[in-house]
Design an enzyme around this catalytic site. Structure first.
Site, PDB file in Angstrom:
ATOM      1  N   HIS A   1       1.081  11.269  -1.029  1.00  0.00           N
ATOM      2  CA  HIS A   1       0.058  10.756  -0.123  1.00  0.00           C
ATOM      3  C   HIS A   1      -0.872  11.896   0.260  1.00  0.00           C
ATOM      4  CE1 HIS A   1      -0.920   7.874   3.452  1.00  0.00           C
ATOM      5  NE2 HIS A   1      -1.922   8.061   2.625  1.00  0.00           N
TER       6      HIS A   1
ATOM      7  N   HIS B   1       0.848  -1.195   0.000  1.00  0.00           N
ATOM      8  CA  HIS B   1       0.000   0.000   0.000  1.00  0.00           C
ATOM      9  C   HIS B   1       0.891   1.256   0.000  1.00  0.00           C
ATOM     10  CE1 HIS B   1      -2.673   2.872   2.483  1.00  0.00           C
ATOM     11  NE2 HIS B   1      -3.187   2.827   1.275  1.00  0.00           N
TER      12      HIS B   1
END
Ligand code: NAG
Length: 314
Positions: free
Chosen positions: A99, A53
């Site tokens: 992110h 991830h």
């Protein structure tokens, strides 16, 4: 005078493989596929892959709250990651992996990341890889994404399915993908269905072929349901992904919600027992089958590769 001694390779094990238009190379047939002889005849849709991830978002600094990994992508790959996930954003006219926003965590250029992965692919020709990238800004598939895959040298080895939407039971075996040297399967969560400015034959619409259970889970029991999917195929004809990356809320007394990856519990979350429990929770939604992708944070912690081996029946 010494005679040259020729070691003969049985002809049945080598063949001419097309590398790109008009270019052929002798290629040895795959006998070990993704590290296991037993996986060669396994259809892609019947294989479980270890997935990292936010693979680009790595840091050793515990105060880097937006990190999801501790080790860089090549280390993740060496641990066994064969599906790499990442979130892409535009910054100064170039596509970066970031992110949430690039101010919070900038993992660098998508191009540089792909070049790095390509070095591994070149050195390891019998490995099938999957990318599932997210495209929250719906950046153009044909104008931005495709040229990056082209320049990184990924496009010639990217798999183009014979029909745009592949059912779970219709995928080729790993050996077929490897012998054709079409061993990178690329999904984007948004835009690949044509809504993002054209389509590209090897950039596939994730939710039309892969469903996921709820993302950003905070419950370590990992209850499962089909959360994100998009027709027209039946859910049973989709591959499926379990979001096994535990989060915790860092706002005190639950006065608000800021989720960060739960580093301290990573050894428990990434234990074989927790991963198998989660896979079982999803079995009722997938005709009893194991997940295709086990998406994890901190894949260097716990028994991540062992858990995936178990799901593959080893
Ligand atoms: C592959 O098939 C076997 C046998 O039907 C099944 O037990 C397993 O869960 C399947 N794995 C995946 C990822 O579909």
């Amino acid at each position: 005078m010494r005679f040259l001694s020729l070691r003969l390779i049985p002809l049945s094990t080598i063949f001419l493989a097309q590398i790109s238009n008009g270019l052929y190379l002798l290629r040895k047939r795959a006998t070990i596929c993704n590290g296991h002889a037993e996986l060669c005849d396994r259809p892609y849709g019947n294989t479980t892959f270890l997935a990292a991830h936010n693979s680009y978002a790595f840091s050793r600094d515990p105060l880097a709250l937006a990190r999801d990994q501790e080790v860089d992508v090549l280390t993740q790959i060496n641990i066994g990651a064969r599906m790499l996930q990442g979130q892409a954003h535009m910054k100064n006219g170039q596509l970066h992996f970031c992110h949430t926003t690039c101010n919070l965590f900038d993992g660098g250029l998508v191009f540089d990341y792909l070049r790095k992965v390509k070095t591994f692919l070149d050195a390891n020709p019998y490995e099938v890889f999957t990318f599932i990238f997210t495209n929250p800004e719906q950046v153009s598939i044909s104008d931005v994404w495709k040229p990056i895959f082209d320049q990184a040298g990924i496009s010639p080895i990217a798999y183009t399915p014979p029909t745009r939407l592949m059912k779970r039971g219709d995928w080729p075996t790993l050996k077929e993908l490897l012998d054709a040297n079409k061993r990178v399967i690329i999904f984007l969560d948004a835009g690949a269905d044509g809504s993002g400015g054209g389509t590209v034959d090897f950039i596939l619409p994730q939710f039309q072929m892969v469903w996921e259970d709820p993302f950003s889970p905070t419950d370590n029991e990992f209850p499962c349901k089909i959360d994100r999917t998009d027709g027209p195929l039946a859910n049973d004809d989709h591959l499926h992904l379990i979001n096994h990356n535990l989060n915790k809320n860092i706002v005190p007394w639950n006065l608000g919600t800021v989720l960060v990856s739960d580093f301290l519990n990573a050894p428990k979350t990434n234990a074989v027992s927790s991963i198998l429990m989660h896979a079982n929770n999803c079995a009722p939604f997938s005709q009893g089958r194991a997940p295709n992708f086990v998406l994890l944070d901190y894949i260097n912690i716990g028994q991540t590769a062992q858990a995936v081996d178990k799901l593959n029946g080893f």
